[in-house]
Scaffold this motif. Structure first.
Motif, PDB file in Angstrom:
ATOM      1  N   PHE A   1      28.125  26.808  92.607  1.00 37.54           N
ATOM      2  CA  PHE A   1      28.580  27.924  91.770  1.00 37.54           C
ATOM      3  C   PHE A   1      27.412  28.757  91.251  1.00 37.54           C
ATOM      4  CE2 PHE A   1      28.376  23.855  89.589  1.00 37.54           C
ATOM      5  CZ  PHE A   1      27.400  24.100  88.644  1.00 37.54           C
ATOM      6  N   MET A   2      26.194  28.350  91.565  1.00 40.00           N
ATOM      7  CA  MET A   2      25.027  29.092  91.105  1.00 40.00           C
ATOM      8  C   MET A   2      24.795  30.297  92.025  1.00 40.00           C
ATOM      9  SD  MET A   2      21.266  27.537  90.114  1.00 40.00           S
ATOM     10  CE  MET A   2      21.905  26.407  88.873  1.00 40.00           C
ATOM     11  N   ARG A   3      25.829  31.109  92.140  1.00 40.72           N
ATOM     12  CA  ARG A   3      25.804  32.297  93.001  1.00 40.72           C
ATOM     13  C   ARG A   3      26.410  33.486  92.251  1.00 40.72           C
ATOM     14  NH1 ARG A   3      25.278  31.773  98.423  1.00 40.72           N
ATOM     15  NH2 ARG A   3      26.763  33.446  98.812  1.00 40.72           N
ATOM     16  N   PRO A   4      25.762  33.913  91.164  1.00 39.56           N
ATOM     17  CA  PRO A   4      26.335  35.012  90.390  1.00 39.56           C
ATOM     18  C   PRO A   4      26.248  36.347  91.115  1.00 39.56           C
ATOM     19  CG  PRO A   4      24.166  34.462  89.558  1.00 39.56           C
ATOM     20  CD  PRO A   4      24.501  33.420  90.584  1.00 39.56           C
TER      21      PRO A   4
ATOM     22  N   LEU B   1      31.167  36.460  80.800  1.00 42.23           N
ATOM     23  CA  LEU B   1      31.870  37.194  79.745  1.00 42.23           C
ATOM     24  C   LEU B   1      31.497  38.672  79.749  1.00 42.23           C
ATOM     25  CD1 LEU B   1      32.559  34.318  78.757  1.00 42.23           C
ATOM     26  CD2 LEU B   1      32.205  35.150  76.424  1.00 42.23           C
ATOM     27  N   LEU B   2      30.301  38.977  80.263  1.00 44.74           N
ATOM     28  CA  LEU B   2      29.844  40.366  80.314  1.00 44.74           C
ATOM     29  C   LEU B   2      30.281  41.074  81.592  1.00 44.74           C
ATOM     30  CD1 LEU B   2      26.199  39.875  78.968  1.00 44.74           C
ATOM     31  CD2 LEU B   2      28.276  40.395  77.670  1.00 44.74           C
ATOM     32  N   GLY B   3      30.921  40.345  82.519  1.00 49.58           N
ATOM     33  CA  GLY B   3      31.462  40.978  83.718  1.00 49.58           C
ATOM     34  C   GLY B   3      30.974  40.444  85.035  1.00 49.58           C
ATOM     35  N   ALA B   4      29.965  39.569  85.044  1.00 50.42           N
ATOM     36  CA  ALA B   4      29.491  38.996  86.306  1.00 50.42           C
ATOM     37  C   ALA B   4      30.551  38.057  86.881  1.00 50.42           C
ATOM     38  CB  ALA B   4      28.182  38.247  86.093  1.00 50.42           C
TER      39      ALA B   4
END
Length: 305
Positions: free
Chosen positions: A190-193, A144-147
């Protein structure tokens, strides 16, 4: 940051249904807030893996006492839904988590109307909305913050950011994916921010003894959101803190390996102080925390850029 002032009464209302699409079971939230108040700031909170709206009271109650309206969804990975790694839905739960937070934001007025019907008398300020998440919830809030989330080829995925979320806090949040263990690669790809696009102001909270079973790196893995994202960012490092940072999910829960109520209070008050400063309400508490950190006797360190 703790005070001896009387704690104002707070009210918790649950479960409140939230409209969503293509989600079974449906989405419900808990709202915790001061019993009354006008144009209060909002925290949308995303829990860690397997938890629910019923967890994290040591944090949520202190935030409500500090004047926030806190909205907690139960994500699809909550234990109460019984969805494990072998469930075909699990691979897309990270997207459903983000959609849950979007649904809360989209229906915030409706949620508050239902809460008032149930006995809450507070109203919210739509210009002062923040998001906070712990562990997997930290990665969810980061979106939500842009990552963004990188695919196997390293290409950033879609943009899930919400400008309405003015600031956030990521507690023990996932680091980058280049050091995932084989288990994490298989079950949590998906744990690849990608934090390079996480431009919104945020506080990153990390324990200096938090060793993840999902990464081959040490506790510094949990500081990636601070080091790899654009300013303005702040980093709160908790001395001797492990993954639950003293027990943020609740008192005497099984996952807590470093139970310390004072540490939990520190995390709760630091987040409240940071968000009140970032939302331009009152910077006194956040400044006081930084001043105490400078003395070296508070059990934590603060960095800002």
């Amino acid at each position: 940051m703790r005070t001896d002032h009387p704690v104002p009464p707070i009210v918790a209302v649950k479960p409140l249904p939230v409209p969503t699409t293509a989600r079974d079971p449906g989405l419900s939230v808990k709202v915790t807030a001061p019993a009354s108040g006008d144009r209060l700031p909002v925290i949308v909170f995303s829990h860690g893996n397997a938890w629910s709206m019923d967890g994290y009271e040591p944090l949520v109650d202190r935030w409500a006492a500090a004047g926030f309206v806190v909205v907690q969804p139960s994500h699809l990975d909550s234990r109460r839904h019984g969805i494990g790694f072998d469930d075909p839905r699990f691979g897309s739960i990270w997207r459903v988590r983000i959609a849950d937070l979007h649904a809360v934001l989209d229906h915030l007025d409706e949620i508050m109307d239902r809460a008032r019907t149930a006995g809450l008398h507070a109203t919210v300020d739509h210009d002062r909305i923040a998001a906070v998440g712990h562990s997997w919830g930290g990665q969810t809030v980061g979106a939500l913050l842009g990552a963004r989330v990188l695919d196997a080829a390293g290409t950033p995925g879609e943009d899930f950011s919400r400008p309405a979320v003015r600031a956030g806090a990521l507690l023990a949040a996932t680091g980058t994916g280049d050091s995932l263990t084989p288990f994490a690669v298989e079950h949590l790809p998906f744990m690849r921010p990608d934090y390079s696009t996480m431009a919104a102001p945020a506080l990153v909270v990390a324990g200096d003894r938090d060793q993840s079973a999902m990464s081959t790196r040490g506790p510094d893995w949990f500081t990636d959101a601070y080091h790899l994202s654009p300013a303005p960012k702040s980093l709160l490092t908790i001395a001797d803190g492990q993954h639950t940072l003293g027990g943020v999910a609740g008192e005497r829960v099984a996952e807590t390996t470093d139970e310390d109520p004072a540490r939990v209070a520190l995390v709760a008050d630091a987040v409240a102080g940071y968000l009140r400063d970032a939302l331009k309400l009152d910077g006194t508490a956040w400044a006081a925390l930084g001043e105490r950190a400078a003395t070296g006797d508070g059990g934590y360190r603060v960095a800002q850029r």
